[in-house]
Design a protein around this motif. Structure first.
Motif, mmCIF file in Angstrom:
data_model
loop_
_atom_site.group_PDB
_atom_site.id
_atom_site.type_symbol
_atom_site.label_atom_id
_atom_site.label_comp_id
_atom_site.label_asym_id
_atom_site.label_seq_id
_atom_site.Cartn_x
_atom_site.Cartn_y
_atom_site.Cartn_z
ATOM 1 N N LYS A 194 0.822 -1.210 0.000
ATOM 2 C CA LYS A 194 0.000 0.000 0.000
ATOM 3 C C LYS A 194 0.856 1.261 0.000
ATOM 4 N N GLY A 195 1.905 1.238 -0.788
ATOM 5 C CA GLY A 195 2.760 2.402 -0.961
ATOM 6 C C GLY A 195 3.920 2.496 -0.004
ATOM 7 N N GLU A 196 3.957 1.659 1.029
ATOM 8 C CA GLU A 196 5.032 1.698 2.019
ATOM 9 C C GLU A 196 6.028 0.574 1.780
ATOM 10 N N MET A 197 7.329 0.926 1.841
ATOM 11 C CA MET A 197 8.360 -0.092 1.719
ATOM 12 C C MET A 197 8.394 -0.946 2.983
ATOM 13 N N ILE A 198 8.436 -2.261 2.810
ATOM 14 C CA ILE A 198 8.592 -3.167 3.937
ATOM 15 C C ILE A 198 9.757 -4.100 3.645
ATOM 16 N N LYS A 199 10.382 -4.593 4.706
ATOM 17 C CA LYS A 199 11.503 -5.511 4.550
ATOM 18 C C LYS A 199 11.153 -6.841 5.212
ATOM 19 N N LEU A 200 11.394 -7.912 4.465
ATOM 20 C CA LEU A 200 10.988 -9.243 4.898
ATOM 21 C C LEU A 200 12.164 -10.210 4.830
ATOM 22 N N LYS A 201 12.016 -11.333 5.474
ATOM 23 C CA LYS A 201 13.060 -12.352 5.511
ATOM 24 C C LYS A 201 13.139 -13.061 4.158
ATOM 25 N N PRO A 202 14.357 -13.249 3.621
ATOM 26 C CA PRO A 202 14.473 -13.963 2.336
ATOM 27 C C PRO A 202 14.022 -15.408 2.442
ATOM 28 N N TYR A 203 13.509 -15.899 1.369
ATOM 29 C CA TYR A 203 12.994 -17.265 1.235
ATOM 30 C C TYR A 203 11.961 -17.594 2.314
ATOM 31 N N GLY A 243 3.974 2.926 -10.712
ATOM 32 C CA GLY A 243 3.095 3.536 -9.734
ATOM 33 C C GLY A 243 2.107 2.578 -9.091
ATOM 34 N N VAL A 244 2.483 1.294 -8.963
ATOM 35 C CA VAL A 244 1.619 0.314 -8.302
ATOM 36 C C VAL A 244 1.987 0.285 -6.812
ATOM 37 N N PRO A 245 1.022 0.467 -5.900
ATOM 38 C CA PRO A 245 1.348 0.606 -4.478
ATOM 39 C C PRO A 245 1.827 -0.666 -3.781
ATOM 40 N N THR A 246 1.367 -1.844 -4.227
ATOM 41 C CA THR A 246 1.766 -3.103 -3.588
ATOM 42 C C THR A 246 2.467 -3.986 -4.618
ATOM 43 N N VAL A 247 3.739 -4.303 -4.354
ATOM 44 C CA VAL A 247 4.538 -5.081 -5.311
ATOM 45 C C VAL A 247 5.426 -6.061 -4.552
ATOM 46 N N SER A 248 5.556 -7.278 -5.052
ATOM 47 C CA SER A 248 6.457 -8.265 -4.457
ATOM 48 C C SER A 248 6.917 -9.239 -5.537
ATOM 49 N N ALA A 249 7.964 -10.015 -5.219
ATOM 50 C CA ALA A 249 8.477 -11.025 -6.153
ATOM 51 C C ALA A 249 8.819 -12.289 -5.387
ATOM 52 N N ARG A 250 8.493 -13.419 -5.978
ATOM 53 C CA ARG A 250 8.788 -14.719 -5.374
ATOM 54 C C ARG A 250 9.401 -15.653 -6.405
ATOM 55 N N PHE A 251 10.198 -16.591 -5.907
ATOM 56 C CA PHE A 251 10.918 -17.535 -6.765
ATOM 57 C C PHE A 251 10.885 -18.914 -6.134
ATOM 58 N N GLY A 252 10.801 -19.935 -6.971
ATOM 59 C CA GLY A 252 10.883 -21.303 -6.497
ATOM 60 C C GLY A 252 11.616 -22.172 -7.498
ATOM 61 N N THR A 253 12.092 -23.326 -7.041
ATOM 62 C CA THR A 253 12.853 -24.214 -7.907
ATOM 63 C C THR A 253 12.421 -25.662 -7.694
ATOM 64 N N ALA A 254 13.049 -26.570 -8.381
ATOM 65 C CA ALA A 254 12.776 -27.996 -8.259
ATOM 66 C C ALA A 254 14.084 -28.746 -8.475
#
Length: 428
Positions: free
Chosen positions: A230-239, A272-283
């Protein structure tokens, strides 16, 4: 679009980037002639999986291009030149040596920087040298810090009249353009505003890309994940923040985890999108467990130490290559956009071989620059100054060659089988 020919060019209507002769005559910057035949393209990291794949695609699509393979291993260079044919040659280059770079860039029209990993690099040596020598530039950077540093050279590139794109590979790169097109279409077709943009990536094993992508993955485990809520930067744990995502035909449902990737910040700021994230997975699935365990058990200082990570990669490499032969190298990108009026649309891109697809994607950016789509400056792929809006479809058509599933601006149900998302922790 996936069946469109790689020869779908806009060279008749676009102004391509300069040839070497024009560079010499340009004075304050690069002059844009009417055509770019026989342009010289230097591929740094051209003996590696990504650079080599890019060079092969360029040589097939544009046989007139003079391709210079740059690397440190002459034996590998000779092997690549043999594959490409008589319109190519090898030159030995150390990208950490300014004199070596300057010599390689002489009389070159475009440099493709595929000599990763980009994590923990302290300088944008290649970009600086490209600006100094008035050479167009594209890199396959997948690091947030490096991409931001590259953008800081924007004004210098404008002053030199040099077009440059950073993060111009498959992901980030093609995924950025997919996101930009979803946002553009939604704003033109919907009464609502784009609210949430999510990038999901899946690659089987290392995707055949070898030690470089493995080193990149390990180094990313040492970085806090930057996302926007919602427009605010947040920091999260990797993986962390696992979701089970349906990648549709040829891939199916896969678990994906939060990673710190540059397209999150660039898409938030540019689109200009307020909520954005990226995720990755493998096999296979146990690689995800191993990555999660590394995040929890290894000190952050270790994961941020490039030399120690490279040593770890060398130890893992034989095992990884053995598993790669079993897991294959399928790759998929899914970009989801949700709007305030309830409109949800998806872009999907899946290919059987990452080692092929990444070269096709990178070559698409190189061709766009050669044809004049990119303005002077340093740009992200989703910026219209990087890839002009009217040229995005051509780039996506080129990048989608050989895909098993490529679709844009579709509702989720059209690409999924039994849609389902399971979130852990903060959901962005």
């Amino acid at each position: 679009m996936a069946g469109a020919s790689l020869h779908l060019l806009k060279s008749q209507t676009l102004l391509p980037v300069c040839c070497a002769r024009a560079k010499e005559e340009a004075g304050n910057g690069a002059r844009l002639p009417d055509k770019s035949p026989n342009a010289r393209v230097l591929v740094l990291g051209g003996t590696g999986r990504v650079g080599g794949s890019t060079a092969i695609v360029l040589s097939k699509v544009r046989p007139d291009l003079r391709i210079i393979i740059a690397g440190r291993n002459r034996e590998k260079g000779a092997s690549m030149v043999a594959k490409l044919g008589g319109n190519s040659k090898f030159t030995e280059v150390d990208i950490d040596n300014v004199a070596s770079l300057e010599a390689a860039l002489k009389d070159v029209d475009l440099v493709v920087h595929a000599a990763g990993p980009f994590q923990q690099a302290e300088k944008c040596t290649v970009l600086e040298a490209a600006i100094q020598s008035k050479t167009a530039y594209v890199d396959v950077c997948d690091d947030t810090t490096y991409a931001s540093r590259a953008k800081s050279f924007k004004n210098r590139a404008i002053a030199a009249n040099i077009p440059a794109i950073t993060t111009g590979g498959i992901y980030p790169g093609v995924s950025n353009v997919m996101a930009a097109e979803l946002v553009r279409a939604s704003r033109s077709e919907s009464k609502g505003e784009p609210e949430r943009l999510r990038f999901y990536y899946y690659t089987a094993g290392t995707g055949g890309a070898g030690p470089t992508i493995l080193a990149t993955s390990f180094l990313l485990l040492g970085e806090e994940v930057v996302a926007y809520n919602k427009g605010e930067m947040i920091k999260l744990k990797p993986y962390s923040g696992m979701l089970n995502i349906d990648f549709g035909k040829g891939i199916g449902k896969r678990d994906v985890y939060l990673l710190n990737l540059p397209e999150v910040r660039s898409a938030h700021e540019v689109l200009g999108v307020p909520t954005v994230s990226a995720r990755f997975g493998t096999a296979p699935f146990f690689w995800n467990w191993a990555m999660e365990a590394m995040t929890n058990l290894l000190p952050v200082e270790f994961l941020r130490d490039r030399s120690r990570v490279q040593e770890l990669v060398q130890q893992f490499d034989p095992v990884v290559r053995a598993v790669d032969r079993i897991s294959g190298e399928r790759v998929s990108m899914r970009v989801d956009l949700e709007c305030s009026d309830g409109r949800n649309v998806v872009g999907i891109f899946s290919h059987k071989r990452l080692s092929v697809s990444v070269g096709t994607a990178t070559a698409a950016f190189a061709l766009a620059i050669l044809e004049g789509s990119t303005q002077p400056g340093v740009w992200f792929p989703e910026e219209p100054e990087g890839i002009a809006i009217e040229d995005r479809e051509v780039l996506l058509n080129r990048a989608a060659q050989g895909t098993i599933n490529f679709a844009m601006n579709k509702p989720p149900w059209m690409i999924e089988t039994d849609p389902k998302e399971l979130g852990l922790g903060i959901y962005v």
